[in-house]
Design a protein around this motif. Structure first.
Motif, PDB file in Angstrom:
ATOM      1  N   THR A   1      11.461  14.164 -13.593  1.00 57.61           N
ATOM      2  CA  THR A   1      10.792  14.655 -12.389  1.00 57.61           C
ATOM      3  C   THR A   1       9.835  13.590 -11.878  1.00 57.61           C
ATOM      4  N   TYR A   2       9.620  13.635 -10.580  1.00 55.15           N
ATOM      5  CA  TYR A   2       8.712  12.701  -9.925  1.00 55.15           C
ATOM      6  C   TYR A   2       7.702  13.496  -9.119  1.00 55.15           C
ATOM      7  N   SER A   3       6.573  12.895  -8.834  1.00 58.76           N
ATOM      8  CA  SER A   3       5.577  13.515  -7.969  1.00 58.76           C
ATOM      9  C   SER A   3       6.092  13.496  -6.531  1.00 58.76           C
ATOM     10  N   TYR A   4       5.994  14.627  -5.869  1.00 57.08           N
ATOM     11  CA  TYR A   4       6.434  14.738  -4.471  1.00 57.08           C
ATOM     12  C   TYR A   4       5.725  13.692  -3.612  1.00 57.08           C
ATOM     13  N   HIS A   5       4.428  13.557  -3.818  1.00 62.57           N
ATOM     14  CA  HIS A   5       3.629  12.613  -3.042  1.00 62.57           C
ATOM     15  C   HIS A   5       4.136  11.173  -3.237  1.00 62.57           C
ATOM     16  N   ASP A   6       4.469  10.800  -4.474  1.00 62.04           N
ATOM     17  CA  ASP A   6       4.968   9.446  -4.741  1.00 62.04           C
ATOM     18  C   ASP A   6       6.296   9.186  -4.041  1.00 62.04           C
ATOM     19  N   VAL A   7       7.193  10.166  -4.059  1.00 62.10           N
ATOM     20  CA  VAL A   7       8.506   9.987  -3.426  1.00 62.10           C
ATOM     21  C   VAL A   7       8.362   9.862  -1.910  1.00 62.10           C
ATOM     22  N   VAL A   8       7.527  10.688  -1.313  1.00 59.49           N
ATOM     23  CA  VAL A   8       7.316  10.617   0.142  1.00 59.49           C
ATOM     24  C   VAL A   8       6.678   9.281   0.511  1.00 59.49           C
ATOM     25  N   ARG A   9       5.707   8.837  -0.266  1.00 59.75           N
ATOM     26  CA  ARG A   9       5.059   7.549  -0.010  1.00 59.75           C
ATOM     27  C   ARG A   9       6.082   6.414  -0.123  1.00 59.75           C
ATOM     28  N   PHE A  10       6.946   6.479  -1.128  1.00 56.92           N
ATOM     29  CA  PHE A  10       7.976   5.463  -1.296  1.00 56.92           C
ATOM     30  C   PHE A  10       8.955   5.460  -0.121  1.00 56.92           C
ATOM     31  N   SER A  11       9.273   6.637   0.406  1.00 55.08           N
ATOM     32  CA  SER A  11      10.216   6.710   1.528  1.00 55.08           C
ATOM     33  C   SER A  11       9.657   6.066   2.799  1.00 55.08           C
TER      34      SER A  11
ATOM     35  N   PHE B   1       7.943   3.234   2.810  1.00 54.54           N
ATOM     36  CA  PHE B   1       7.965   1.778   2.703  1.00 54.54           C
ATOM     37  C   PHE B   1       9.059   1.232   3.602  1.00 54.54           C
ATOM     38  N   SER B   2       8.824   0.100   4.212  1.00 51.48           N
ATOM     39  CA  SER B   2       9.825  -0.469   5.112  1.00 51.48           C
ATOM     40  C   SER B   2      10.861  -1.321   4.399  1.00 51.48           C
ATOM     41  N   ASN B   3      10.615  -1.659   3.137  1.00 52.92           N
ATOM     42  CA  ASN B   3      11.520  -2.586   2.462  1.00 52.92           C
ATOM     43  C   ASN B   3      12.249  -1.972   1.266  1.00 52.92           C
ATOM     44  N   TRP B   4      12.339  -0.671   1.152  1.00 55.15           N
ATOM     45  CA  TRP B   4      13.001  -0.078  -0.011  1.00 55.15           C
ATOM     46  C   TRP B   4      14.494   0.063   0.167  1.00 55.15           C
ATOM     47  N   TYR B   5      15.005   0.047   1.403  1.00 50.65           N
ATOM     48  CA  TYR B   5      16.437   0.275   1.616  1.00 50.65           C
ATOM     49  C   TYR B   5      17.203  -0.975   1.851  1.00 50.65           C
TER      50      TYR B   5
ATOM     51  N   LEU C   1      10.654  -2.013  -7.783  1.00 45.95           N
ATOM     52  CA  LEU C   1       9.803  -1.417  -6.748  1.00 45.95           C
ATOM     53  C   LEU C   1       9.710   0.096  -6.925  1.00 45.95           C
ATOM     54  N   PHE C   2      10.848   0.750  -7.180  1.00 40.32           N
ATOM     55  CA  PHE C   2      10.836   2.205  -7.375  1.00 40.32           C
ATOM     56  C   PHE C   2      10.117   2.573  -8.664  1.00 40.32           C
TER      57      PHE C   2
END
Length: 66
Positions: free
Chosen positions: A50-60, A62-66, A34-35
């Motif tokens: 490095t990752y895109s800031y926008h991608d990391v915030v969008r991933f955070s 998600f309701s099912n990532w943790y 998923l990540f």
């Protein structure tokens, strides 16, 4: 500072955005499909990941990532 759409973050900054420790990120979040699918590495040929800031915030959000 760069606009958020082009801003790149390191793994440590990604941990802060996600609210997890470096070890949790490294061993439990980063290896998941998923990540990897949603937050691609923006500098694949360099030593520092490095990752895109926008991608990391969008991933955070998600309701099912943790």
């Amino acid at each position: 500072m760069e606009p958020d759409s082009n801003r790149k973050v390191t793994q440590k900054e990604a941990c802060k955005i996600l609210g997890v420790s470096v070890n949790t990120f490294r061993f439990k979040i980063k290896p998941t499909e998923l990540f990897q699918r949603n937050v691609p590495d923006k500098t694949p040929n360099e030593r520092t990941i490095t990752y895109s800031y926008h991608d990391v915030v969008r991933f955070s959000k998600f309701s099912n990532w943790y």
